[in-house]
Design a protein around this motif. Sequence first.
Motif, PDB file in Angstrom:
ATOM      1  N   GLU A 468      57.718  78.593  44.823  1.00 48.91           N
ATOM      2  CA  GLU A 468      58.478  78.823  43.708  1.00 48.91           C
ATOM      3  C   GLU A 468      57.737  77.865  42.390  1.00 48.91           C
ATOM      4  OE1 GLU A 468      62.972  78.280  41.796  1.00 48.91           O
ATOM      5  OE2 GLU A 468      62.796  77.919  43.914  1.00 48.91           O
ATOM      6  N   ARG A 483      65.154  81.907  43.685  1.00 45.54           N
ATOM      7  CA  ARG A 483      64.100  82.498  43.475  1.00 45.54           C
ATOM      8  C   ARG A 483      62.857  82.271  44.386  1.00 45.54           C
ATOM      9  NH1 ARG A 483      65.580  80.458  38.468  1.00 45.54           N
ATOM     10  NH2 ARG A 483      64.034  79.097  38.505  1.00 45.54           N
ATOM     11  N   VAL A 484      63.169  81.433  45.184  1.00 41.63           N
ATOM     12  CA  VAL A 484      62.160  80.742  46.225  1.00 41.63           C
ATOM     13  C   VAL A 484      61.314  82.004  47.085  1.00 41.63           C
ATOM     14  CG1 VAL A 484      63.770  80.470  48.300  1.00 41.63           C
ATOM     15  CG2 VAL A 484      61.214  79.102  48.238  1.00 41.63           C
TER      16      VAL A 484
END
Length: 489
Positions: A468, A483-484
């Motif tokens: 990320e 959001r990884v």
Amino acid sequence: MSLSRAGCLLLTVLVTGACGGTDIPKVTAPTNDTPATVNRRTLQRVDDVATSVQPLDAWMGTTLNDVLRVRVLDANGHGVSGAAVRFARARDGARMDVTNSTRDDTTIVVTSDASGVATAGAWMLPLRDTVAVVYRASAHLAGSESSTIHFAARAWRDLSQFGGSSALVLDRLPVARSLVWAILPLGTFGTDDALPSADALLLLRTAGPHVIHAVADGMITEIDTAAGAVTMRLRDHVRIRIAGFSPRTTLWVGRVMNAGDSMGTVDASRARDGVAVRVLDATTHRTRWVNPERYGARRNATFFVRYLADSLRSQMFGLVRRAAPDLDGRIDYDRGGRLVGSWFAATAVASTNLALSAATRASTSPYAALRAADVDPSASLAPVALTFAYDAERPGQVRIAVGSALAVVLGLRGVRAVAWEDPDPADVDATRGVVRYHLYDTDDEVRMGRADRVLLVQLVASDTLRAEVVAVTGSETAVFSSRVVTLIR
């Protein structure tokens, strides 16, 4: 009474609710307790190829023995002997020659043997001088509606006149020797390319235009006008791809080129523009990747200078821009259980899908001269890749490259350098936990102080990575969020 009304009245007697009326009793047909016996027969393809999409190689003038083979099976899966199988050749395209003159040139009827196998061995691929083309045929049970088995055989010109299986020695470059001022080795990164390049790059002294010449006698097997690339087969096991120029319109797949023949022109208008040269040698097998099957023809990539004649090879090695003893460069950086190497978005990539994609692209090539193993899958791989490697010219410097499709999700695109004090990706394993890479422009030789952004990575397993991109502010305490991105080998 009209015919339509009569039909309606008849139906209302037999079927409840037809044409209106709900009180009419349902009438059904009498049952038959004796099951009908059906002598079902099917065909099964018999060869070593997993799919009929992939063309089978054969030399022009070769009889297609042990290629067009099927087995006739009964309903229980047992072979059926004495069954008539009709093999048919597609009528479009050049004709196949038939050695048995008593049979039609487009169909052959063969009787299956004791094990149920029927083989069409009478066809020969035509003796054409220049064309490499796919010839298509099919098989089905004579007088039956059974499914059809499709075949594709690719005819290659015999390259023995160009050296066959002998060692390849190149006596010339694709451009005049005086024009080359430097050579970049294998492993450079393009602006949006997340895989190390399998091309060596000849940098030219002047913009041009300059004529591109064939480097040896051989046959053209692929023309990629979008990339400005022409591929030639120079030996049974060696192909060379020259790219970055404008091919002549008079070239075609199957055309024989002699050393020195003009193939087009190049105009190197920018400092790093040049002529890309890639040698694909089937005797070379790069095995350092964790999953080498993903890389197709890239596994055969070899530094072209190795094939130059002695008098020219030493001069060209002297022009290679690489601060390391191994002047060839590298494209395969993977190490099992370590961060270094290439990773791919888990949601977008599976090795089986890539293999299928390669086979499909090969079979649908407008030039019909490719095999799945010949295809470079970088068009599918590079956009979803994240690579941790080293600069081709300065191997002591770490590079992180992000593919264009992955960049949309990750929020980072292109090639970046990292801070001098950041860990070497070859030393990072699952025991290191979260590792932070401070990203800089590749032209930034200082790489200290405030970075552009920070990349968080963590090996959660030997073949699984989380990544990320976060802002520099607060990056030292930042943790993975929703959001990884998960990547795999």
